[in-house]
Structure formats: structure tokens, C-alpha cells
Write an enzyme that holds these catalytic residues in place. Structure first.
Site, PDB file in Angstrom:
ATOM      1  N   ARG A 231      49.446  42.563  51.637  1.00 30.43           N
ATOM      2  CA  ARG A 231      47.897  42.777  51.660  1.00 30.43           C
ATOM      3  C   ARG A 231      47.895  44.179  52.543  1.00 30.43           C
ATOM      4  NH1 ARG A 231      44.878  38.314  49.852  1.00 30.43           N
ATOM      5  NH2 ARG A 231      45.569  36.349  50.419  1.00 30.43           N
TER       6      ARG A 231
ATOM      7  N   PHE B 233      51.459  42.153  37.593  1.00 29.96           N
ATOM      8  CA  PHE B 233      51.066  41.554  38.868  1.00 29.96           C
ATOM      9  C   PHE B 233      51.184  42.717  40.013  1.00 29.96           C
ATOM     10  CE2 PHE B 233      51.028  39.099  42.735  1.00 29.96           C
ATOM     11  CZ  PHE B 233      49.864  38.305  42.627  1.00 29.96           C
TER      12      PHE B 233
HETATM   13  P1  IMP Z   1      41.022  35.648  37.959  1.00 34.60           P
HETATM   14  O1  IMP Z   1      40.187  34.405  38.191  1.00 34.60           O
HETATM   15  O2  IMP Z   1      41.973  35.086  36.872  1.00 34.60           O
HETATM   16  O3  IMP Z   1      40.266  36.848  37.483  1.00 34.60           O
HETATM   17  O4  IMP Z   1      41.914  35.891  39.306  1.00 34.60           O
HETATM   18  C1  IMP Z   1      41.024  36.569  40.279  1.00 34.60           C
HETATM   19  C2  IMP Z   1      41.983  36.507  41.591  1.00 34.60           C
HETATM   20  O5  IMP Z   1      43.210  36.319  41.620  1.00 34.60           O
HETATM   21  C3  IMP Z   1      41.915  37.647  42.580  1.00 34.60           C
HETATM   22  O6  IMP Z   1      40.679  37.640  43.406  1.00 34.60           O
HETATM   23  C4  IMP Z   1      43.191  37.901  43.145  1.00 34.60           C
HETATM   24  O7  IMP Z   1      43.123  37.024  44.494  1.00 34.60           O
HETATM   25  C5  IMP Z   1      44.208  37.070  42.430  1.00 34.60           C
HETATM   26  N1  IMP Z   1      44.868  37.927  41.663  1.00 34.60           N
HETATM   27  C6  IMP Z   1      44.876  37.985  40.046  1.00 34.60           C
HETATM   28  N2  IMP Z   1      45.611  39.024  39.699  1.00 34.60           N
HETATM   29  C7  IMP Z   1      46.152  39.415  41.008  1.00 34.60           C
HETATM   30  C8  IMP Z   1      47.417  40.508  41.230  1.00 34.60           C
HETATM   31  O8  IMP Z   1      47.833  41.047  40.031  1.00 34.60           O
HETATM   32  N3  IMP Z   1      47.911  40.744  42.109  1.00 34.60           N
HETATM   33  C9  IMP Z   1      47.337  39.459  43.383  1.00 34.60           C
HETATM   34  N4  IMP Z   1      46.530  38.845  43.123  1.00 34.60           N
HETATM   35  C10 IMP Z   1      45.802  38.666  41.956  1.00 34.60           C
HETATM   36 MG    MG Z   2      44.869  36.295  46.058  1.00 32.57          MG
END
Ligand code: IMP
Ligand code: MG
Length: 175
Positions: free
Chosen positions: A162, A149
Site C-alpha cells: 500500500r 491486478f
Molecule cells: P470490486 O468490488 O470488484 O469492484 O472490488 C473493489 C475492491 O477490491 C477495491 O476497493 C479494492 O480494495 C479491491 N481490488 C480490486 N481490484 C484490485 C487490484 O487490482 N488491486 C488491489 N485491490 C483491488
Molecule cells: Mg483491498
């Protein structure tokens, strides 16, 4: 205070965005491009990538929420803010901060495809390797990273971090 291990430096991010901006400019030269940033995470990528694109381009934003303060995706995507622009017949490039499970992007692509853009491609600063649950074709990728993460450069943990100018791994969060 949280311990953050630097994974990708500000200089490495800048170099990747320069390369991506050059590719995008070359690929869309002579075309009208609409670049769509996915808020909130992509705000910093958008600002810096925009300055590496040297063709006429318009910008729009969408806001989605995939999960709250958790570090695991729920698969539930809510559109909090839709596009201002019509995209029918236009070349659209979605800019994402990170693709993890791919669920968020998959949902976005589906909901934009029905509006019949001329083309629809994706640029992501980070793609987590090996854990995508949805097969996605991401045209422009900054970095492939492991399953950790990460925070910084637009990416948050519970709304924080951020503003970091680099991408780092959150080792512990005690605040
Ligand atoms: P997904 O739908 O699992 O692909 O997640 C996408 C969204 O989750 C991204 O646009 C981020 O906002 C958030 N996200 C996923 N992994 C991380 C991470 O490692 N750090 C912070 N936000 C994350
Ligand atoms: Mg996010």
C-alpha cells in the site's frame, strides 16, 4: 521479493488528482460537501485529493472488506466501519481507490442511498475497463486500466504494497 512493473507514476497520479480536485471544487462550489473515503485502499487518494479541493469540505470514512488475501472478488461485502456523520440532505462524494467488478461500490451506493443524501457521486482513482459486472456511473475517474491486478498507492496484495508511491502490476510474488 516481488517484481513490480510501474503502470502509473507518482507524477501521473498527482496530475490526475489535481484535475479531479479542480473538477470537484468547480462542481460543488457554494455547496456543503462531505467526502467519504473507503478504507483501507482509499487512504492515500483521500490525503492527496483532499489537498486539491479548494472549497469548504468535510471528511468521513467507511471501512469495507470485499475479499481477503485473494485477487478475485467474492461479491460479499462487509461494512467494518460505518460513517460517523448523518448524510440525509447532504452532498456526498464517495472516494474509491479502484473499481473492479463494481460489486463493492454498488453495495455501498445502495446502503447510502436509503439514507436520502441530497446527492451521491463517486470518484475513483482507477477503473478497470471491460470487466465491470455492475453498470456504475462514476463521475470522477483518474485512470482507466486493463484487467491486471495492481498494487501501490493504497492498493494491497495480501495487505502489502500500500505504501508504494506509484501504481504497479505485481508480476510475481515469491515472498
Ligand atoms: P470490486 O468490488 O470488484 O469492484 O472490488 C473493489 C475492491 O477490491 C477495491 O476497493 C479494492 O480494495 C479491491 N481490488 C480490486 N481490484 C484490485 C487490484 O487490482 N488491486 C488491489 N485491490 C483491488
Ligand atoms: Mg483491498
Amino acid at each position: 521479493m516481488a517484481d513490480i512493473r510501474v503502470l502509473i507514476t507518482a507524477e501521473e497520479i498527482a496530475a490526475a488528482l489535481e484535475r479531479m480536485g479542480r473538477q470537484i471544487s468547480d462542481d460543488y462550489r457554494g455547496k456543503e460537501l462531505l467526502v467519504v473515503g473507503v478504507l483501507k485502499g482509499a487512504f492515500m487518494v483521500m490525503a492527496d485529493l483532499a489537498r486539491q479541493i479548494d472549497i469548504p469540505v468535510e471528511f468521513d470514512f467507511m471501512a469495507v472488506s470485499s475479499y481477503g488475501a485473494s485477487t478475485q472478488t467474492s461479491g460479499v461485502v462487509r461494512i467494518l466501519k460505518d460513517l460517523d456523520e448523518e448524510i440525509q440532505g447532504r452532498h456526498v462524494l464517495i472516494v474509491e481507490d479502484i473499481i473492479d467488478s463494481g460489486l463493492t461500490l454498488n453495495y455501498l451506493l445502495k446502503s447510502l442511498r436509503v439514507r436520502k443524501p441530497e446527492s451521491l457521486e463517486v470518484a475513483a482513482l482507477l477503473v478497470k475497463q471491460g470487466i465491470q459486472r455492475v453498470e456504475l456511473d462514476v463521475r470522477y475517474v483518474g485512470f482507466e486500466i486493463g484487467p491486471e491486478f495492481v498494487v501501490g498507492y493504497g492498493l494491497d496484495y495480501a495487505g502489502k504494497y500500500r505504501n508504494l508511491p506509484y501504481v504497479g502490476v505485481l508480476e510475481s510474488a515469491t515472498v
